[in-house]
Design an enzyme around this catalytic site. Structure first.
Site, mmCIF file in Angstrom:
data_model
loop_
_atom_site.group_PDB
_atom_site.id
_atom_site.type_symbol
_atom_site.label_atom_id
_atom_site.label_comp_id
_atom_site.label_asym_id
_atom_site.label_seq_id
_atom_site.Cartn_x
_atom_site.Cartn_y
_atom_site.Cartn_z
ATOM 1 N N GLN A 126 42.614 38.371 27.879
ATOM 2 C CA GLN A 126 42.257 37.068 28.458
ATOM 3 C C GLN A 126 41.591 36.134 27.443
ATOM 4 O OE1 GLN A 126 40.278 37.550 32.271
ATOM 5 N NE2 GLN A 126 41.865 38.927 33.017
ATOM 6 N N HIS B 159 36.720 46.569 40.466
ATOM 7 C CA HIS B 159 36.280 45.236 40.881
ATOM 8 C C HIS B 159 35.891 45.309 42.358
ATOM 9 C CE1 HIS B 159 39.252 43.631 37.688
ATOM 10 N NE2 HIS B 159 38.067 43.241 37.273
ATOM 11 N N HIS C 160 31.137 43.071 39.378
ATOM 12 C CA HIS C 160 30.807 41.824 40.082
ATOM 13 C C HIS C 160 29.871 42.059 41.270
ATOM 14 C CE1 HIS C 160 33.573 39.760 37.513
ATOM 15 N NE2 HIS C 160 34.624 40.416 37.973
ATOM 16 N N ASP D 220 34.030 40.247 30.582
ATOM 17 C CA ASP D 220 35.135 40.041 31.521
ATOM 18 C C ASP D 220 36.232 39.138 30.976
ATOM 19 O OD1 ASP D 220 36.663 40.115 33.806
ATOM 20 O OD2 ASP D 220 35.216 39.135 35.115
ATOM 21 N N HIS E 18 41.942 49.117 40.615
ATOM 22 C CA HIS E 18 41.652 47.711 40.315
ATOM 23 C C HIS E 18 40.671 47.084 41.285
ATOM 24 C CE1 HIS E 18 42.289 43.329 40.413
ATOM 25 N NE2 HIS E 18 42.487 43.445 39.124
ATOM 26 N N ARG F 58 41.876 45.265 46.952
ATOM 27 C CA ARG F 58 43.103 44.462 47.123
ATOM 28 C C ARG F 58 44.327 45.172 46.558
ATOM 29 N NH1 ARG F 58 42.181 40.368 43.356
ATOM 30 N NH2 ARG F 58 39.999 40.816 42.966
ATOM 31 N N GLU G 102 34.184 40.390 44.532
ATOM 32 C CA GLU G 102 33.979 39.250 43.637
ATOM 33 C C GLU G 102 34.106 37.940 44.406
ATOM 34 O OE1 GLU G 102 36.718 39.164 40.350
ATOM 35 O OE2 GLU G 102 35.722 37.469 39.380
HETATM 36 ZN ZN LIG Z 1 37.504 41.895 35.568
#
Ligand SMILES: [Zn+2]
Length: 487
Positions: A83, A258, A295, A346, A231, A234, A261
């Site tokens: 990212q 995660h 998070h 992140d 992950h 979701r 969040e």
């Molecule tokens: Zn992340």
């Protein structure tokens, strides 16, 4: 044995003068932290006195570091290295879009994720890791969910892209815990969306096979280890959670996920199961000391209590949570409940662990309309002042190491020589005293105060320079400009 002779060493929550740090270059471990008085090192006589007062030669290995304070290397417990390539590209919205939020940001991130070749993944990751090292980050928990090719087909080696990220870490020199991500649904009970095809985990056997294969392949590298990362609620079916946790426990791996969040994730979880995400994870037996909730910005007091009672970690990523409008961590409540707090960069919007530290405190000040709030409990000494700095430093070092189950995060005998040298001559720190230095670092200074960095005893950042930073930046720029052209 190499010996570092700085002005100050950070140990036991304070900066101490007069200490020498000795490490074994072969094992990469600290062999002693002792009184510098016992160490004699001048340009003409480089020798180290042993405990009995006798001197033994250490050749040119004793390094005086005037104007320097040593800290344990920072642990970045949550990263998506790729990212880095979208930094700066998501800071606008079309005028006819009424809102930009996490979900619209995610579309941009998916777009980049779909375009990167395996070579691109290597180059972007390597540059990101070099940037981390320059900021004093010596260990990274890389939450890796790019698995398949552009069409969603598995590579011949299902862990191909994980190997590229690990190669990038090895070439940069950073310690990595590759948190191999399980990703199988596009939302709770929903099939994967087309743009999530590169993340897909086909089945549990393939996932466990990839994790085991990675762990075996890098078993001999002390800088590389593997962990498990469903992950999110979701992206992983409820009945996969327990087997994933069992695998992590069996192989003593950390398990990261995660969690909460965004409010929409919480609402979907309640609608599907009648439970909020942390409650669901509690029901499925995931909450324990190896568990890290990344998070956890939208949790109730009951969920805070569950995480605290389990001794779990919450990994806050405040610069990202700020950027994405995620919300504010309940740091004070979590600390009081007994949860451990680690920190992560992140999305790589900012790579500065000092800023991650200070936002935990400053965000809570804004919410609570108070000052000096994330301090931990008093230790029984009524005269001891309460201050955030020691706890904030622990979040970015020892707590991160605990989250990743790495022996890092402290400068002590038997632990890796993962060390950061702070430049005490930096203008930002002017006026420091041993009493104020921790506060200056955690609440005022930028990552630019990091001058030198060692990982496993390897001197990787020398006066702010990494030996391959030019090459890594050049390669990164060509990936970045190619992505921009096709955008
Ligand atoms: Zn992340």
């Amino acid at each position: 044995m190499p010996v570092l002779l700085p002005d100050l060493v950070y140990r036991d929550r304070r900066f101490e003068p007069g200490l020498a740090v000795e490490y074994d270059a072969a094992t990469g471990l600290v062999t002693a932290v002792r009184e510098a008085e016992a160490v004699v090192a001048t340009p003409h006589s480089r020798s180290v006195a042993d405990a009995g007062g006798g001197a033994r030669e250490v050749g040119s290995d004793a390094v005086r570091l005037p104007g320097v304070a040593l800290l344990p290397g920072f642990v970045n417990a949550h990263s998506h290295a790729f990212q880095r390539v979208i930094r700066g590209r998501t800071q606008w919205r079309p005028a006819d879009d009424s809102i930009s939020d996490f979900w619209s940001w995610r579309d941009t991130m998916y777009d980049a994720a779909l375009r990167l070749t395996p070579d691109d993944v290597y180059h972007v990751s390597r540059f990101c890791f070099v940037e981390m090292l320059r900021a004093g980050i010596t260990s990274v928990g890389e939450f890796h969910y790019l698995h398949n090719d552009h069409d969603g087909r598995r590579y011949d080696d299902g862990a191909e892209l994980a190997h590229r990220v690990i190669a990038a870490a090895r070439d940069a020199g950073i310690r990595i815990r590759l948190l191999y991500v399980c990703y199988a649904t596009g939302g709770i009970g929903e099939p994967l969306r087309a743009e999530q095809r590169r993340f897909a985990t086909p089945d549990m056997d393939a996932f466990v096979g990839a994790v085991s294969g990675l762990a075996a392949r890098y078993a001999d590298d002390p800088l590389v280890s593997v962990g498990i990362a469903p992950h999110s609620v979701r992206a992983v079916a409820r009945d996969w959670l327990r087997p994933l946790h069992e695998h992590a426990a069996l192989h003593d791996m950390p398990l990261h996920m995660h969690v909460a969040e965004q409010p929409a994730e919480v609402e979907a979880c309640v609608a599907a199961f009648g439970l909020r995400p942390v409650e669901l994870l509690h029901e499925e037996g995931l909450l324990d000391e190896r568990f890290t909730a990344v998070h956890a910005t939208h949790i109730t007091s009951g969920e805070v209590a569950l995480l605290g009672a389990a001794g779990s970690t919450v990994c806050a990523c405040p610069t990202t949570e700020r950027d994405l409008g995620d919300g504010i961590l309940r740091a004070v409540d979590l600390v009081r409940a007994g949860a451990s707090i680690a920190l992560g960069s992140d999305s790589q919007t900012v790579l500065d662990m000092l800023e991650e530290m200070r936002l935990v405190e400053y965000h809570e000040r804004l919410r609570r309309l108070e000052r000096v709030v994330v301090t931990g409990a008093a230790d029984g000494d009524a005269h001891r002042r309460l201050e955030p700095a020691p706890l904030l430093l622990a979040m970015a070092t020892a707590a991160g190491a605990r989250s990743l189950r790495l022996p890092a995060g402290v400068i002590e005998q038997g632990h890796p020589a993962d060390i950061v040298a702070i430049d005490l001559e930096h203008p930002v720190l002017a006026g420091w005293t041993p009493d104020t230095l921790a506060a200056l670092l955690t609440l005022s200074a930028p990552a630019d105060v990091v001058r030198d960095v060692w990982v496993g005893g390897r001197h990787l950042i020398d006066r702010r320079i990494h030996a391959s930073q030019e090459d890594a930046m050049h390669a990164f720029r060509s990936v970045s400009s190619r992505l921009a052209e096709r955008a």
